[in-house]
Design a protein around this motif. Structure first.
Motif, mmCIF file in Angstrom:
data_model
loop_
_atom_site.group_PDB
_atom_site.id
_atom_site.type_symbol
_atom_site.label_atom_id
_atom_site.label_comp_id
_atom_site.label_asym_id
_atom_site.label_seq_id
_atom_site.Cartn_x
_atom_site.Cartn_y
_atom_site.Cartn_z
ATOM 1 N N ASP A 43 0.841 -1.191 0.000
ATOM 2 C CA ASP A 43 0.000 0.000 0.000
ATOM 3 C C ASP A 43 0.888 1.258 0.000
ATOM 4 O OD1 ASP A 43 -1.645 2.107 0.555
ATOM 5 O OD2 ASP A 43 -2.695 1.137 2.201
ATOM 6 N N PRO A 44 0.901 1.986 -1.112
ATOM 7 C CA PRO A 44 1.759 3.181 -1.192
ATOM 8 C C PRO A 44 1.451 4.210 -0.102
ATOM 9 C CG PRO A 44 0.778 2.664 -3.328
ATOM 10 C CD PRO A 44 0.121 1.766 -2.331
ATOM 11 N N GLU A 45 0.170 4.249 0.328
ATOM 12 C CA GLU A 45 -0.200 5.215 1.377
ATOM 13 C C GLU A 45 0.497 4.881 2.689
ATOM 14 O OE1 GLU A 45 -2.055 8.053 1.194
ATOM 15 O OE2 GLU A 45 -1.795 7.637 -0.948
ATOM 16 N N ALA A 46 0.651 3.573 2.966
ATOM 17 C CA ALA A 46 1.357 3.153 4.179
ATOM 18 C C ALA A 46 2.814 3.580 4.103
ATOM 19 C CB ALA A 46 1.249 1.638 4.350
ATOM 20 N N LYS A 48 4.014 6.038 2.429
ATOM 21 C CA LYS A 48 4.076 7.505 2.513
ATOM 22 C C LYS A 48 4.130 7.951 3.982
ATOM 23 C CE LYS A 48 1.591 9.397 -0.869
ATOM 24 N NZ LYS A 48 0.324 9.892 -1.459
ATOM 25 N N MET A 49 3.348 7.237 4.808
ATOM 26 C CA MET A 49 3.315 7.557 6.244
ATOM 27 C C MET A 49 4.705 7.384 6.879
ATOM 28 S SD MET A 49 0.541 5.689 8.647
ATOM 29 C CE MET A 49 1.414 4.162 8.946
ATOM 30 N N ARG A 51 7.535 8.176 5.618
ATOM 31 C CA ARG A 51 8.534 9.186 5.241
ATOM 32 C C ARG A 51 9.016 9.948 6.471
ATOM 33 N NH1 ARG A 51 5.572 11.751 0.131
ATOM 34 N NH2 ARG A 51 5.872 10.049 -1.340
ATOM 35 N N THR A 61 7.146 -1.567 -2.886
ATOM 36 C CA THR A 61 5.824 -2.196 -2.907
ATOM 37 C C THR A 61 5.914 -3.623 -3.433
ATOM 38 O OG1 THR A 61 5.444 -1.204 -5.059
ATOM 39 C CG2 THR A 61 4.452 -0.073 -3.183
ATOM 40 N N ARG A 173 -4.135 7.454 8.844
ATOM 41 C CA ARG A 173 -4.836 6.983 7.639
ATOM 42 C C ARG A 173 -5.904 5.977 8.050
ATOM 43 N NH1 ARG A 173 -1.937 1.970 6.213
ATOM 44 N NH2 ARG A 173 -2.841 2.030 4.143
ATOM 45 N N GLU A 174 -6.756 5.633 7.108
ATOM 46 C CA GLU A 174 -7.815 4.679 7.421
ATOM 47 C C GLU A 174 -7.193 3.363 7.874
ATOM 48 O OE1 GLU A 174 -11.565 2.599 5.245
ATOM 49 O OE2 GLU A 174 -10.728 4.403 4.320
ATOM 50 N N HIS A 175 -7.735 2.784 8.952
ATOM 51 C CA HIS A 175 -7.140 1.551 9.477
ATOM 52 C C HIS A 175 -8.076 0.382 9.261
ATOM 53 C CE1 HIS A 175 -5.448 -1.297 12.439
ATOM 54 N NE2 HIS A 175 -4.314 -0.810 11.969
#
Ligand SMILES: NC(=O)c1ccc[n+]([C@@H]2O[C@H](COP(=O)([O-])OP(=O)(O)OC[C@H]3O[C@@H](n4cnc5c(N)ncnc54)[C@H](O)[C@@H]3O)[C@@H](O)[C@H]2O)c1
Length: 360
Positions: A43-46, A48-49, A51, A61, A173-175
């Motif tokens: 998950d790219p959003e994970a 990103k967190m 960073r 990924t 983020r959404e969990h």
């Protein structure tokens, strides 16, 4: 061992969620004998967190590219059902593995993970950080040196509040609350929390579980896993244990208590279970009921995740065996699965989730 950079272990972190963000990555980053080199999450959003959490780590990924990124060992912090395939993939790639609890969803999966690592000549260990908590180490010393006399009983309560839509505090983020999905978690509070308690009690008593009886409940929440369980345990030397785990206890209540009672005294450890250092350890004398606080050295009172990660890396770098071989984790897994087979949960008679807060 030959590490990619000689002196420090080069770590890869698999799964960039709550445990990884709040506890594992900070420990890997602060570790004196390792570097966090690469991180993997589909998950790219994970990623990103991360960073801000691990700015120096290279994000991936794709697993193949991650395993080829010059790492020596991985820390697996994904939902439980992925432990087996990811540890097996790490073994195939020649990487040592420290994997979150519970080892897997079944004894068969757990055995396959250990075999894969043995066949590949890499070290496997389960990340039972509680063994490294400074006050738990101190408590084991008290038991070992006979301060408590003959140990008769152990009581451990480890509980939290976990509603169906639970998310870690302040999570950015959404969990995805996979903990209430039996196909990914294995079971509810039992599989999530009791591995810690079972392992810790065996560590503190330097003994093994010889018998377990378990009951479960679905008392507050109407999800398809148990929201509480109680285990009656007999240890080989004759000590009896009671271990209670729950998702149905509001976090403000006293929910992390541990008592070891012997003929010479009782040790009471409060708020030491969990992910952080601290808590208290009190010794009550059988002679007169007097109480004294047992202190630990400030330099030892550090994150149990950090102490564990340094111990695992230290053993790999020195060639000394890690003091907790996988056979004992497999034995714990067998107890856990046996307990799961005994619990029966009904429907929630009283779904009234009025309180709310986090989980730790
Ligand atoms: N020792 C402790 O005190 C403690 C505390 C919390 C969690 N845990 C354990 O850590 C593990 C993770 O729990 P969590 O609460 O952090 O979960 P989480 O849902 O917050 O995070 C899991 C992460 O894994 C990622 N992921 C999914 N599939 C993946 C794959 N194939 N490869 C790599 N990453 C993948 C997800 O995208 C997510 O970012 C669980 O096994 C849990 O039991 C242990």
């Amino acid at each position: 061992m030959n590490t990619a950079n000689g002196e420090k272990l080069r770590w890869g972190l698999i799964g960039c969620g709550w445990a990884a963000k709040d506890f594992v990555a900070p420990a890997l980053t602060a570790s004196s004998n390792g570097d966090l080199v690469s991180i993997l999450d589909p998950d790219p959003e994970a990623l990103k967190m991360f960073r801000t959490v691990a700015p120096a780590a290279e994000p991936f990924t794709e697993a193949d590219a991650f395993f080829a990124s010059g790492i020596d060992a991985v820390y697996v912090a994904t939902p439980n059902h992925l432990h087996r395939p990811l540890v097996e993939a790490a073994a195939r790639a020649g990487k040592h593995a420290l994997c979150e609890k519970p080892m897997a969803l079944s004894v068969e999966d757990a055995e396959a993970m250990v075999s894969a690592c043995e066949d590949a000549g890499v070290v496997y260990a389960t990340a039972f950080d509680q063994r490294f908590h400074a006050r738990h180490r101190k408590l084991r010393e008290l038991v070992e040196e006979g301060t408590l006399g003959t140990i008769c009983s152990a009581r451990l309560q480890y509980a939290c509040w976990l509603p169906p839509d639970w998310s870690p505090d302040d999570y950015p983020r959404e969990h995805d609350n996979w903990r209430v999905d039996p196909s990914r978690a294995g079971s509810g509070a039992l599989f999530d929390l009791a591995p810690h308690g079972l392992d810790l009690l065996q560590y503190l008593l330097d003994d093994e579980v010889s018998e377990v009886r378990a009951m479960g409940q679905r008392r507050v929440f109407d999800y398809p896993v148990e929201d509480g369980a109680a285990l009656l345990i007999r240890f080989s030397a004759g000590t009896l244990g009671v271990h209670q785990v729950a998702y149905n206890m509001p976090d403000a209540l006293p929910r992390r208590t541990l008592e070891i009672q012997g003929t010479e005294g009782t040790a009471i450890s409060l708020n030491t279970m969990g992910q952080t250092p601290g808590g208290t350890l009190t010794l009550v004398s059988a002679a007169d009921g007097g109480r004294r606080t047992v202190e630990v050295e400030p330099e030892e009172d550090r994150s149990p995740f950090l102490l564990q990660i340094e111990a695992f890396a230290g053993s790999l770098l020195s060639g000394e065996p890690f003091p907790f071989p996988p056979e004992r984790d497999l034995a714990t897994m067998r107890v856990l699965v046996k307990a799961l087979g005994q619990i029966s949960v009904g429907t929630a008679p009283d779904a009234s989730p009025a309180a709310s807060s986090g989980r730790s």
